[in-house]
Design an enzyme around this catalytic site. Structure first.
Site, mmCIF file in Angstrom:
data_model
loop_
_atom_site.group_PDB
_atom_site.id
_atom_site.type_symbol
_atom_site.label_atom_id
_atom_site.label_comp_id
_atom_site.label_asym_id
_atom_site.label_seq_id
_atom_site.Cartn_x
_atom_site.Cartn_y
_atom_site.Cartn_z
ATOM 1 N N HIS A 9 -42.103 15.725 28.962
ATOM 2 C CA HIS A 9 -41.081 16.433 28.450
ATOM 3 C C HIS A 9 -40.969 18.135 28.972
ATOM 4 O O HIS A 9 -40.007 18.723 28.896
ATOM 5 C CB HIS A 9 -41.395 16.423 26.817
ATOM 6 C CG HIS A 9 -40.243 16.898 25.835
ATOM 7 N ND1 HIS A 9 -38.986 16.589 25.745
ATOM 8 C CD2 HIS A 9 -40.197 18.217 25.098
ATOM 9 C CE1 HIS A 9 -38.207 17.308 24.904
ATOM 10 N NE2 HIS A 9 -39.028 18.274 24.646
ATOM 11 N N ASP B 69 -41.416 11.192 29.536
ATOM 12 C CA ASP B 69 -41.208 11.853 28.169
ATOM 13 C C ASP B 69 -41.083 11.105 27.103
ATOM 14 O O ASP B 69 -40.359 10.191 26.906
ATOM 15 C CB ASP B 69 -40.007 12.782 28.541
ATOM 16 C CG ASP B 69 -39.739 13.541 27.474
ATOM 17 O OD1 ASP B 69 -40.303 13.694 26.360
ATOM 18 O OD2 ASP B 69 -38.768 14.413 27.762
ATOM 19 N N SER C 286 -34.017 19.801 25.583
ATOM 20 C CA SER C 286 -34.371 18.856 24.362
ATOM 21 C C SER C 286 -33.505 18.706 23.126
ATOM 22 O O SER C 286 -32.340 18.451 23.371
ATOM 23 C CB SER C 286 -35.787 19.313 23.587
ATOM 24 O OG SER C 286 -36.460 18.519 22.605
#
Length: 706
Positions: free
Chosen positions: A671, A636, A550
Site C-alpha cells: 500500500h 497491498d 487509497s
C-alpha cells in the site's frame, strides 16, 4: 491543455470471464473478477504464488505504461534528482530524552533506511542500536516498524516487513552487544508494549484476513508457540492495538472500528492479571485514556459531544459511572488528541481547518494556547517521552515554511527552536505564495482549499494545477511543507489541497457529512473546488490534474465518472475503486471493520444501493475521460491490486475517447509503495512526470535538457 502526446500502440486486452452475483434480488455481472487471486492470503506472504495468468496480465500492463512514459525518462531522472537534492542525506533527529538516555534516528548519506541511536541524556556520542540499511540489505522491500526500548533500557523491540504486506516480524535486541535474541514473533502489527519489569511484552497478532484479533504476552527467551493468549476479539468488525503509558503503570488494550471503541487495562507490573474493562462498547461512542497518576484523562464523544470533550476518572475505578467532565465540548472545535504530564494536560484541537495546541495546568485549571498567524499551516504535537516534565515538543510548518521543531516550556511559555528542516538545494519562502481559500460548495457549505504557487506564476488561467484530495475516515490532510511538490510549483503549477467533507477539517460534522449516505458530498466538494479554481483563473479545467490515493483514489474514480470535463488528467494511487464488490466480500482484509465508514451492503439494501450509485468500477460510463494513471502494489492488503486492475480494464472497454489509461503495479511493494526514502521518490517522480506530460510541459523539459 493540448492533447498529451502519448504513443499509439496496442493496448493490453483484458480477457472477459463473466461472474454472476445476486444480492437483494439485484443481479450483477463482473467480467473482470478473475483478476482477484483465489490464493490472495498466501500470495501476500509469498508473491511468487501469484497465478501465472494474473502475473502475465500485470506484466503486460507494466510494459504498456513503460512504453507510453518512455519519453519522460529524462524528466523522471531530473525530478528525482531535484527531490533528492531537497533532502539532507545525512540527516539526524534531535534525540528525545527518556531516563538516562536520549533516543533518535538518523540517515547516512546515500542510505535508504533509518538508523536508530541513543546518546547519554545530556548529550554525547551516538550509539547506533540498529542499522536499517544493514537489515534491509539484499531485500527488494524492507520497512522498519516502530522500535521500543524497555523500561530498564537494556532491550529493544523492533519490527520489520519485508514483503509489503504489512505482516510484521518482531525481534528483541540486546542493546549492550547489539545482537538479537532468538525470539522471532511473526504476523504482528509491528509494535509491542513492555511490562514494567522487562520480563516480556504484549503484542497483537494478525489473523489470515490481516486483522489484529488476538493479544499475546511473550516472555523473553521463549518460542512464540509458548506465548500466552491474553485477549481475543471475536467481532470481525473490530481491530485491536496495545500500548503502554508514559508512567509505565498500565497496558492498554484498545478495541475499535471507525466509530466505536472499547478499552481494557492490565497493570504493567502484573502481566498475568486479567484485563479490566473500562467501558463496554456502545455503537458510535469513542473514548481514549491517558494516565495521569491517580487519575485518567478521557477524550470522548459521549453524551452527544460530537467534537469531543475531556473527562476524568480515578485510576482505581475508571468505569463509566465515575467519569466527570473537565474540558467541555466546543461545537465546531474538534479535539484531536491529548497527552498528560505531571503538572499539565495538553491537547491538539482544530477549528475551521487550523490546528491549535492547548495547555491546561492541572492544579489551577489555567489554560493557554500555542498558535500561529499564517493563513494555512500545520502543527504536530509530539509531546514528551517522559511524564515528569515541564517541556514538550511540537512541529510547525506551512506550505511555504520548512518544518520547524520547537521545545516548549509549559510553565514559562517559552519556545525554543531546536531544528529547522534543511533544504540542501536551497529554498526561499519569499519566492512562494500560500493562501487559504473558502470555496462555496453547491449546497452552500464553504470548503477550505490550501494553495501554494510561485510568486511569478501568472494567475490568468494558463497555469496547470495539481489538486489533491482525500476525504474519508475523518483524516485531515495538513497544509504542511512538502518539498516534493516544489518540483511542480517551480514549473508553474499551482499546488492545491481540497479539505473536503469526509475529513474532520471543520469538526466532526464535516466527517459525518462525507460518509455513508452523505458520501457524494465528498465528490461534489472536490469537483466544486476544481471548478472554483478554474473560475478564479488559478488554472483552467483542461489544465487541472486531480490526485488522490487509497480512499482518495476512490475519490479520483468517482470524480472521473461524475465530472470528467472538469479535469485534464487524473492520478489515482492504490485506488479503492471496486467499493461495492469489496464491501460485499467479508473474507477480504479490512471489509467488516470498514462497514461503519461505507455501510454494509450485505445486510442492508439501502447501503447496497448507496454504494452501487457511486462505486467507481460500477459506474464507468460510455463518455470521454481524461488521461488516467492508476498505481497499485501487488501485496497491498488495504487496497488489493485487483481493484485498479479491474477498473482500468473496465475504463478501456467502455469509454468513448482515445486518451490513455495506464496501470503501473509495483510487483515488490504494498500500500505504501517503495519502502526506501529515495526509492519512494522515484515513484513520486513518475506520477509528477505523468502530470507534466499531460500539462504539455514535456517539450519544455526536453529543450532545457539539450
Amino acid at each position: 491543455m493540448s492533447s498529451p502526446k502519448f504513443k499509439l500502440i496496442d493496448v493490453p486486452v483484458t480477457e472477459k470471464k463473466p461472474q454472476r452475483s445476486i444480492h437483494h434480488d439485484i443481479i450483477r455481472i463482473d467480467d473482470y473478477a478473475w483478476l482477484r487471486a483465489d490464493n490472495w492470503q498466501e500470495m501476500f506472504k509469498d508473491p511468487s504464488k501469484l497465478a501465472n495468468d494474473i502475473r502475465e496480465h500485470l506484466n503486460a500492463e507494466n510494459a504498456y505504461q513503460q512504453v507510453l512514459m518512455e519519453d519522460t525518462q529524462v524528466l523522471q531522472k531530473r525530478l528525482f534528482a531535484e527531490m533528492k537534492g531537497r533532502i539532507k542525506e545525512d540527516d539526524s533527529s534531535i534525540p528525545v530524552k527518556d531516563g538516562p538516555y536520549a533516543y533518535g534516528s538518523l540517515y547516512e548519506k546515500g542510505g535508504e533506511q533509518p538508523h536508530i541511536f541513543r546518546t547519554p541524556r545530556e548529550g554525547g556520542d551516538k550509539d547506533i542500536l540498529l542499522n536499517g540499511d544493514k537489515e534491509a540489505a539484499g531485500k527488494a522491500y524492507f520497512r522498519l516498524a516502530s522500535t521500543d526500548a524497555s523500561p530498564d533500557h537494556k532491550l529493544m523491540i523492533w519490527g520489520y516487513d519485508d514483503k509489503g504486506s504489512e505482516f510484521y516480524t518482531l525481534k528483541v535486541r540486546d542493546l549492550a552487544n547489539k545482537t538479537d535474541f532468538s525470539d522471532t514473533i511473526l504476523d504482528t502489527d509491528g509494535s509491542g508494549a513492555w511490562d514494567a519489569e522487562t520480563n516480556g511484552f504484549f503484542y497483537a497478532r494478525l489473523d489470515e484476513n490481516h486483522r489484529p484479533s488476538k493479544l499475546y504476552y511473550h516472555r523473553n527467551g521463549t518460542e512464540q508457540s509458548e506465548d500466552r493468549l491474553i485477549y481475543e476479539e471475536m467481532d470481525a468488525g473490530f481491530f485491536m492495538s496495545v500500548s503502554s503509558s508514559p508512567l509505565n503503570d498500565f497496558i492498554s488494550i484498545d478495541i475499535h472500528d471507525h466509530e466505536t471503541s472499547e478499552c481494557w487495562l492490565i497493570p504493567a507490573n502484573q502481566p498475568d492479571a486479567k484485563p479490566q474493562l473500562v467501558a463496554e462498547r456502545q455503537t458510535g461512542i469513542e473514548y481514549d485514556l491517558a494516565s495521569g497518576g491517580d487519575v485518567f484523562y478521557i477524550l470522548t464523544n459521549i453524551d452527544g459531544a460530537k467534537d469531543f470533550k475531556i473527562m476524568t476518572a480515578p485510576t482505581h475505578a475508571p468505569q463509566r459511572e465515575n467519569w466527570k467532565d473537565l474540558v467541555p465540548e466546543k461545537p465546531g472545535t474538534l479535539i484531536l488528541a491529548h497527552g498528560v504530564y505531571k503538572d499539565h494536560l495538553v491537547w491538539l484541537e482544530r477549528n475551521n481547518g487550523l490546528p491549535v495546541i492547548m495547555i491546561h495546568e492541572r492544579k489551577t485549571g489555567e489554560q493557554h494556547a500555542i498558535s500561529f498567524d499564517e493563513e494555512a499551516y500545520s502543527l504536530g504535537l509530539q509531546g514528551s517521552a517522559e511524564y515528569d516534565t515541564d517541556t514538550i515538543r511540537f512541529s510547525y510548518s506551512s506550505m511555504t515554511t520548512p518544518s520547524q521543531l520547537y521545545e516548549y516550556n509549559m510553565v514559562t511559555r517559552e519556545r525554543k527552536l531546536l531544528k529547522t528542516q534543511e533544504v540542501p538545494s536551497g529554498h526561499d519562502p519569499k519566492n512562494y505564495v500560500t493562501k487559504r481559500l473558502m470555496v462555496p460548495a453547491r449546497d452552500g457549505e464553504l470548503v477550505p482549499v490550501s494553495i501554494v504557487y510561485h510568486k511569478d506564476t501568472a494567475l490568468d488561467g494558463t497555469a496547470p494545477c495539481l489538486l489533491y484530495g482525500y476525504g474519508s475516515y475523518g483524516i485531515t490532510i495538513p497544509a504542511s511543507f512538502n518539498t516534493n511538490c516544489l518540483s511542480l510549483v517551480n514549473r508553474g503549477f499551482v499546488y492545491a489541497i481540497a479539505h473536503i467533507r469526509g475529513g474532520k477539517d471543520k469538526g466532526f460534522a464535516w466527517y459525518e457529512n462525507g460518509k455513508r449516505a452523505h458520501k457524494t458530498n465528498t465528490f461534489y466538494d472536490f469537483i466544486d473546488a476544481a471548478r472554483y479554481l478554474a473560475k478564479q483563473k488559478f488554472t483552467s479545467a483542461d489544465r487541472m490534474v486531480a490526485h488522490g490515493g487509497s480512499a482518495g483514489g476512490m475519490l479520483m474514480g468517482a470524480i472521473a465518472n461524475m465530472a470528467p470535463d472538469a479535469f485534464g488528467a487524473i492520478i489515482a494511487e492504490v485506488p479503492f475503486v471496486d467499493v461495492l464488490n469489496t464491501m460485499l466480500d467479508d473474507t477480504l482484509p479490512l471489509t467488516p471493520p470498514e462497514w461503519p465508514e461505507w455501510g454494509n451492503p450485505l445486510a442492508s439494501t439501502a447501503d447496497y444501493k448507496t454504494i452501487a450509485a457511486y462505486s467507481p468500477y460500477d459506474n464507468v460510463a460510455a463518455q470521454n475521460y481524461p488521461p488516467i494513471l492508476a498505481v497499485a502494489g501487488l501485496t497491498d492488503p488495504r487496497v488489493t491490486y485487483w481493484e485498479p486492475a479491474k477498473w482500468v480494464a473496465r475504463l478501456r472497454e467502455v469509454k468513448t475517447d482515445t486518451n490513455p489509461v495506464l496501470l503501473r503495479t509495483n510487483m515488490d511493494a504494498g500500500h505504501a509503495g517503495a519502502s526506501g526514502r529515495f526509492s519512494r521518490l522515484e515513484e513520486v517522480a513518475y506520477s509528477y512526470a505523468f502530470a507534466l506530460k499531460c500539462a504539455d510541459k514535456l517539450d519544455t523539459e526536453l529543450l532545457a535538457a539539450n
